[in-house]
Motif scaffolding. Structure first.
Motif, PDB file in Angstrom:
ATOM      1  N   THR A  66      48.720 -32.670   0.421  1.00 47.72           N
ATOM      2  CA  THR A  66      48.718 -32.205   1.806  1.00 47.72           C
ATOM      3  C   THR A  66      50.043 -32.512   2.482  1.00 47.72           C
ATOM      4  N   THR A  74      36.256 -39.754   3.777  1.00 44.74           N
ATOM      5  CA  THR A  74      36.703 -38.448   3.315  1.00 44.74           C
ATOM      6  C   THR A  74      37.182 -37.621   4.502  1.00 44.74           C
ATOM      7  N   SER A 102      45.100 -29.578  -0.033  1.00 44.71           N
ATOM      8  CA  SER A 102      43.825 -30.162  -0.454  1.00 44.71           C
ATOM      9  C   SER A 102      42.751 -29.842   0.572  1.00 44.71           C
ATOM     10  N   PRO A 141      48.181 -38.301   5.014  1.00 46.32           N
ATOM     11  CA  PRO A 141      47.366 -37.507   4.090  1.00 46.32           C
ATOM     12  C   PRO A 141      47.714 -37.811   2.630  1.00 46.32           C
ATOM     13  N   ASP A 142      46.966 -37.184   1.726  1.00 44.78           N
ATOM     14  CA  ASP A 142      47.284 -37.306   0.309  1.00 44.78           C
ATOM     15  C   ASP A 142      48.599 -36.579   0.022  1.00 44.78           C
ATOM     16  N   SER A 174      40.028 -31.427   0.780  1.00 42.00           N
ATOM     17  CA  SER A 174      39.575 -32.747   1.229  1.00 42.00           C
ATOM     18  C   SER A 174      40.429 -33.795   0.533  1.00 42.00           C
ATOM     19  N   PHE A 175      40.523 -34.960   1.156  1.00 39.01           N
ATOM     20  CA  PHE A 175      41.256 -36.063   0.554  1.00 39.01           C
ATOM     21  C   PHE A 175      40.708 -37.374   1.107  1.00 39.01           C
ATOM     22  N   ARG A 176      41.040 -38.456   0.452  1.00 42.50           N
ATOM     23  CA  ARG A 176      40.577 -39.775   0.864  1.00 42.50           C
ATOM     24  C   ARG A 176      41.457 -40.288   1.996  1.00 42.50           C
TER      25      ARG A 176
END
Length: 228
Positions: A39, A96, A190, A35-36, A192-194
């Motif tokens: 997160t 995403t 988060s 995760p980012d 959402s994250f990339r």
């Protein structure tokens, strides 16, 4: 050679025989989506609190991750694993990832990252990525006596970030209390994250058939970045 030395040598040999039941034991490999950082920090905060308060360690025994393929017995050269996954993700775009927050899953609790923003539609990019990697490493697998790997099932796959996991099999009496505790922690994450960072880890345990989390250690092996 003293009696103590003989005893130690015998014990060590017996231990090696027990855990080296197949080539590559006692190691397993996992391919994860990282995760980012926000997160990752959230997962670490929750699992650290659970260890401090209740002594629960299974989810926190791993680095923060969403499993794509996990605990695979791959006894060949690690370079073969890296090459196989490299080919599998070469043309995969980043996507995403949506975090729907804390949910129960099995006996444990997770951040639910399986769905799109609507919270109900599976994120097919996640499922497809897991399937591709499973297909890529399947030829490298060998039978493992502890435990045997399960074939990938797209319908059963659920992308998640573990917060509470296998400890609860042996402490079901804590289930309601731990749920109340986790949902009450003021830990930001988060929404959402990339999803663009894929990692390979080598894990080790003295007893994959039992409470493996009590002796689990891990080592980061390789990172891939999905194309943007």
């Amino acid at each position: 050679m003293t009696d103590d030395t003989i005893t130690t040598t015998t014990t060590t040999t017996a231990s090696n025989e027990r855990f080296a039941q197949a080539p590559g034991d006692p190691y397993r490999y996992g391919v994860y989506l990282r995760p980012d950082p926000v997160t990752c920090a959230a997962v670490t905060a929750v699992t650290s609190q659970l260890r401090a308060q209740y002594g629960l360690v299974s989810a926190g025994a791993f680095p923060p991750h969403a499993t794509l393929v996990g605990s695979r017995h791959l006894p060949g050269p690690v370079e073969d694993i890296i090459d196989a996954v490299t080919r599998a993700v070469a043309d995969v775009p980043a996507f995403t990832v949506h975090n729907a927050g804390i949910r129960r899953q099995g006996v444990g609790m997770v951040y639910d990252v399986h769905h799109l923003a609507d919270g109900t539609t599976p994120n097919t990019a996640f499922v497809d990525l897991a399937a591709r990697i499973d297909t890529a490493i399947a030829p490298l697998e060998a039978p493992a006596p502890n435990p045997a790997g399960n074939p990938f099932d797209a319908d059963a796959f659920r992308a998640h970030l573990s917060l509470v996991s296998h400890d609860m099999y042996v402490r079901p009496d804590l289930s309601a209390e731990v749920e109340e505790y986790v949902t009450g922690l003021p830990v930001p994450f988060s929404e959402s994250f990339r999803g663009d960072t894929i990692t390979l880890y080598r894990t080790r345990s003295d007893d994959w058939t039992g409470r493996w989390w009590q002796t689990l250690t891990w080592e980061h092996v390789h990172t891939w970045r999905l194309r943007h």
